[in-house]
Design a protein around this motif. Sequence first.
Motif, PDB file in Angstrom:
ATOM      1  N   ARG A 145       0.959  -1.236  -0.004  1.00 57.07           N
ATOM      2  CA  ARG A 145      -0.067  -0.125   0.013  1.00 57.07           C
ATOM      3  C   ARG A 145       0.796   1.144   0.094  1.00 57.07           C
ATOM      4  NH1 ARG A 145      -5.367  -0.165   1.312  1.00 57.07           N
ATOM      5  NH2 ARG A 145      -6.273  -1.960   1.710  1.00 57.07           N
ATOM      6  N   ALA A 146       0.425   2.276  -0.736  1.00 53.15           N
ATOM      7  CA  ALA A 146       1.331   3.441  -0.775  1.00 53.15           C
ATOM      8  C   ALA A 146       0.388   4.647  -1.298  1.00 53.15           C
ATOM      9  CB  ALA A 146       2.159   3.513  -1.841  1.00 53.15           C
ATOM     10  N   LYS A 147       0.485   5.725  -0.540  1.00 49.08           N
ATOM     11  CA  LYS A 147      -0.416   7.045  -0.844  1.00 49.08           C
ATOM     12  C   LYS A 147       0.159   7.632  -2.002  1.00 49.08           C
ATOM     13  CE  LYS A 147      -2.615   7.644   3.629  1.00 49.08           C
ATOM     14  NZ  LYS A 147      -3.926   7.179   2.909  1.00 49.08           N
ATOM     15  N   GLY A 148      -0.520   8.360  -2.854  1.00 46.01           N
ATOM     16  CA  GLY A 148      -0.189   9.135  -3.920  1.00 46.01           C
ATOM     17  C   GLY A 148      -0.904  10.357  -4.407  1.00 46.01           C
ATOM     18  N   THR A 149      -0.881  10.895  -5.219  1.00 44.54           N
ATOM     19  CA  THR A 149      -1.679  12.015  -5.889  1.00 44.54           C
ATOM     20  C   THR A 149      -1.890  11.910  -7.393  1.00 44.54           C
ATOM     21  OG1 THR A 149       0.529  13.463  -5.928  1.00 44.54           O
ATOM     22  CG2 THR A 149      -1.077  13.797  -3.909  1.00 44.54           C
ATOM     23  N   VAL A 150      -2.788  12.402  -7.792  1.00 45.59           N
ATOM     24  CA  VAL A 150      -3.092  12.504  -9.076  1.00 45.59           C
ATOM     25  C   VAL A 150      -2.273  13.455  -9.787  1.00 45.59           C
ATOM     26  CG1 VAL A 150      -4.914  12.874 -10.843  1.00 45.59           C
ATOM     27  CG2 VAL A 150      -5.419  11.672  -8.870  1.00 45.59           C
ATOM     28  N   THR A 151      -1.588  13.088 -11.089  1.00 45.25           N
ATOM     29  CA  THR A 151      -0.927  13.995 -11.766  1.00 45.25           C
ATOM     30  C   THR A 151      -0.980  13.492 -13.387  1.00 45.25           C
ATOM     31  OG1 THR A 151       1.578  14.720 -12.119  1.00 45.25           O
ATOM     32  CG2 THR A 151       1.427  12.380 -11.241  1.00 45.25           C
ATOM     33  N   THR A 152       0.097  13.931 -14.053  1.00 46.91           N
ATOM     34  CA  THR A 152      -0.142  13.179 -15.349  1.00 46.91           C
ATOM     35  C   THR A 152       1.524  12.990 -15.707  1.00 46.91           C
ATOM     36  OG1 THR A 152      -0.448  13.934 -17.777  1.00 46.91           O
ATOM     37  CG2 THR A 152       0.509  15.856 -15.958  1.00 46.91           C
ATOM     38  N   LEU A 153       1.675  11.949 -16.581  1.00 44.35           N
ATOM     39  CA  LEU A 153       2.848  11.530 -17.057  1.00 44.35           C
ATOM     40  C   LEU A 153       3.559  12.494 -17.876  1.00 44.35           C
ATOM     41  CD1 LEU A 153       4.226   8.731 -16.802  1.00 44.35           C
ATOM     42  CD2 LEU A 153       3.108   7.967 -19.228  1.00 44.35           C
ATOM     43  N   ARG A 154       2.705  13.352 -18.757  1.00 43.77           N
ATOM     44  CA  ARG A 154       3.674  14.370 -19.577  1.00 43.77           C
ATOM     45  C   ARG A 154       4.086  15.566 -18.813  1.00 43.77           C
ATOM     46  NH1 ARG A 154       4.410  12.192 -24.563  1.00 43.77           N
ATOM     47  NH2 ARG A 154       5.004  14.230 -25.203  1.00 43.77           N
ATOM     48  N   GLN A 155       5.016  16.205 -19.197  1.00 43.20           N
ATOM     49  CA  GLN A 155       5.160  17.422 -18.336  1.00 43.20           C
ATOM     50  C   GLN A 155       4.346  18.597 -18.763  1.00 43.20           C
ATOM     51  OE1 GLN A 155       7.333  15.431 -19.686  1.00 43.20           O
ATOM     52  NE2 GLN A 155       9.213  15.137 -18.558  1.00 43.20           N
ATOM     53  N   GLU A 156       4.099  18.632 -20.307  1.00 43.25           N
ATOM     54  CA  GLU A 156       3.354  19.750 -20.857  1.00 43.25           C
ATOM     55  C   GLU A 156       1.906  19.673 -20.286  1.00 43.25           C
ATOM     56  OE1 GLU A 156       3.453  16.705 -24.066  1.00 43.25           O
ATOM     57  OE2 GLU A 156       4.698  17.410 -22.486  1.00 43.25           O
ATOM     58  N   GLN A 157       1.232  18.739 -19.721  1.00 42.62           N
ATOM     59  CA  GLN A 157       0.065  18.423 -19.484  1.00 42.62           C
ATOM     60  C   GLN A 157      -0.265  18.987 -17.891  1.00 42.62           C
ATOM     61  OE1 GLN A 157      -1.264  14.535 -20.509  1.00 42.62           O
ATOM     62  NE2 GLN A 157      -1.285  14.876 -22.552  1.00 42.62           N
ATOM     63  N   ARG A 158       0.783  19.182 -17.278  1.00 44.00           N
ATOM     64  CA  ARG A 158       0.805  19.725 -15.777  1.00 44.00           C
ATOM     65  C   ARG A 158       0.453  21.085 -15.544  1.00 44.00           C
ATOM     66  NH1 ARG A 158       5.985  16.113 -13.796  1.00 44.00           N
ATOM     67  NH2 ARG A 158       5.245  14.171 -14.258  1.00 44.00           N
ATOM     68  N   PRO A 159       0.069  21.584 -14.535  1.00 47.95           N
ATOM     69  CA  PRO A 159      -0.066  22.858 -14.342  1.00 47.95           C
ATOM     70  C   PRO A 159       1.143  23.538 -14.631  1.00 47.95           C
ATOM     71  CG  PRO A 159      -1.380  22.038 -12.442  1.00 47.95           C
ATOM     72  CD  PRO A 159      -0.260  20.787 -13.413  1.00 47.95           C
ATOM     73  N   GLN A 160       1.072  24.668 -15.481  1.00 46.43           N
ATOM     74  CA  GLN A 160       2.213  25.398 -15.864  1.00 46.43           C
ATOM     75  C   GLN A 160       2.083  26.949 -15.754  1.00 46.43           C
ATOM     76  OE1 GLN A 160       1.713  24.372 -20.349  1.00 46.43           O
ATOM     77  NE2 GLN A 160       2.717  26.594 -20.355  1.00 46.43           N
ATOM     78  N   GLU A 161       3.154  27.518 -15.205  1.00 46.45           N
ATOM     79  CA  GLU A 161       3.322  29.031 -15.290  1.00 46.45           C
ATOM     80  C   GLU A 161       3.189  29.848 -16.433  1.00 46.45           C
ATOM     81  OE1 GLU A 161       6.466  30.339 -12.804  1.00 46.45           O
ATOM     82  OE2 GLU A 161       5.635  29.289 -11.015  1.00 46.45           O
ATOM     83  N   ILE A 162       2.610  30.690 -16.720  1.00 38.07           N
ATOM     84  CA  ILE A 162       2.636  31.743 -17.918  1.00 38.07           C
ATOM     85  C   ILE A 162       3.538  33.031 -17.573  1.00 38.07           C
ATOM     86  CG2 ILE A 162       1.498  32.905 -19.650  1.00 38.07           C
ATOM     87  CD1 ILE A 162      -0.844  31.019 -19.330  1.00 38.07           C
ATOM     88  N   ASN A 163       4.608  32.841 -18.176  1.00 36.85           N
ATOM     89  CA  ASN A 163       5.445  34.229 -17.884  1.00 36.85           C
ATOM     90  C   ASN A 163       5.785  35.114 -18.988  1.00 36.85           C
ATOM     91  OD1 ASN A 163       6.849  31.370 -16.775  1.00 36.85           O
ATOM     92  ND2 ASN A 163       6.911  32.793 -15.147  1.00 36.85           N
ATOM     93  N   THR A 164       5.971  36.312 -18.446  1.00 39.32           N
ATOM     94  CA  THR A 164       6.336  37.252 -19.355  1.00 39.32           C
ATOM     95  C   THR A 164       7.910  37.541 -19.828  1.00 39.32           C
ATOM     96  OG1 THR A 164       6.202  39.718 -19.908  1.00 39.32           O
ATOM     97  CG2 THR A 164       6.793  39.089 -17.627  1.00 39.32           C
ATOM     98  N   VAL A 165       7.977  37.618 -21.136  1.00 36.47           N
ATOM     99  CA  VAL A 165       9.265  37.568 -21.909  1.00 36.47           C
ATOM    100  C   VAL A 165       9.917  38.929 -21.592  1.00 36.47           C
ATOM    101  CG1 VAL A 165      10.656  36.906 -23.724  1.00 36.47           C
ATOM    102  CG2 VAL A 165       8.783  35.572 -23.302  1.00 36.47           C
ATOM    103  N   ILE A 166       9.233  39.854 -21.433  1.00 34.13           N
ATOM    104  CA  ILE A 166       9.843  41.291 -21.704  1.00 34.13           C
ATOM    105  C   ILE A 166       9.134  42.190 -20.362  1.00 34.13           C
ATOM    106  CG2 ILE A 166      10.198  41.469 -24.307  1.00 34.13           C
ATOM    107  CD1 ILE A 166       7.375  43.232 -24.158  1.00 34.13           C
TER     108      ILE A 166
END
Length: 454
Positions: free
Chosen positions: A57-78
């Motif tokens: 038995r092990a506890k875990g959390t729901v995520t995704t296998l692919r990095q681009e499908q995880r919550p991502q920050e939107i940053n400004t370039v300038i």
Amino acid sequence: MEKFITANIEETLPGSKWQAFGKIYRIRHKSNIKQWLLGVLVVLIIVMFLPWTQNIRAKGTVTTLRQEQRPQEINTVIAGRVEKWYVKEGDFVQAGDTLLRLGEVKVDYFDPELLPRTKQQITAKQQSIEGYKNKANTAVTQAKALAQGRELKLQSLENKLQQQYLKVISDSTDLIAVENELSVYKRQIAAAQLMLDSGSISLVDFEKRKVGYQNASAKRISSQNKLAQSRQELIALRIEMNSAVQEYTDKISKAEGDRYSSLSSVASTEADVAKLQNAYASYDIRNKLYYIIAPQSGQITKARKEGIGEMVKEGDMIVEIVPDHVQYAVEMYVAPMDLPLMDTGQKVRFIFDGFPAIVFSGWPSSSYGTFAGRVSAVETSVSYNGKFRVLVTEDPSEKKWPSLLRMGGGANGIALLKDVPVYFELWRNINGFPPEYYKPSAVKEKDGGGKKDK
């Protein structure tokens, strides 16, 4: 009283005036305790030999296998200033939707006509390149004309040299004739002297011959001077030819120098044009960066900059976007002791938070509300919590995972190991032994799944 005490209760009961005996004691009732105990024992023995699936038995959390499908920050370039918001927290957006518009804060880019003026500079430089190229072509034409003029000049001088050479030959021939004539006069004057001494000729005849000799001597000097002059003119023509070659070579070299100078100016101007085009492209891209665009479809969360006019720096987080199309997976952490029991392709059952389930850990087929998965990756480096991270994806051969799963939700994982009898599992737990090591073998199936090799 003594009789009552010693009497059999069964004999006393029917005639007794105390009705409590009939309420409390069931004298004639036969007990089935032995049969029940025997039945329970038989059932327990049967249960002891039933198959039991070992598990971790092990506890875990729901995520995704692919990095681009995880919550991502939107940053400004300038760097910029917030001018207008087009979305708010909780909104769902599509890829390419505008989230925010920024204003310029750097003095170098304040000019609203920056792009047209840079384009004008590029056009002017390109026209300058055409001018330099035309100048280089003119220099080539000039060099060709000078080369042709040199050939004509050299041919003319060559003709003059040939004529002068013939003249030198003619003058040398005349000199030879005069010298022959002078030698004749010289012999005659000697003979005349002898004849004069003998009286054979008169003094007048002798003087005539002497005058002829003197005239021949003068004529020889004139021929010698004429021959020397012809030779001098021949030398002057040769010097003139060399001078003409040098003169035209200098002119052609200067024309070639002008050509290479023009080509150098072309290359330098093309470099300036490339720099301006680079600057123009940078300005154009910077203008597009004033608008923050959604990189993919999802929900807007965690806005860090709210107010109009707030300043942002390069790389600052604006908002976070949670993708709406996700291939879910579960990340769970197993203890180092259980790590050798985990391998790619191993089956895991999950109980997700918010989804009711009835679980029999030893009999997964009898459980209700659990969902199947397969181990996709086992990390070989320990995590911050001292455990090892395991990624589990949906098993395509079993029931699909709930569509209402969300990133970060809890999941209780049960990794299925080897099937053993119940008595063996009890004996193992009593002695504190680990589950038997089991490594699944990759068996190719049509549905892409695998099955355990026991």
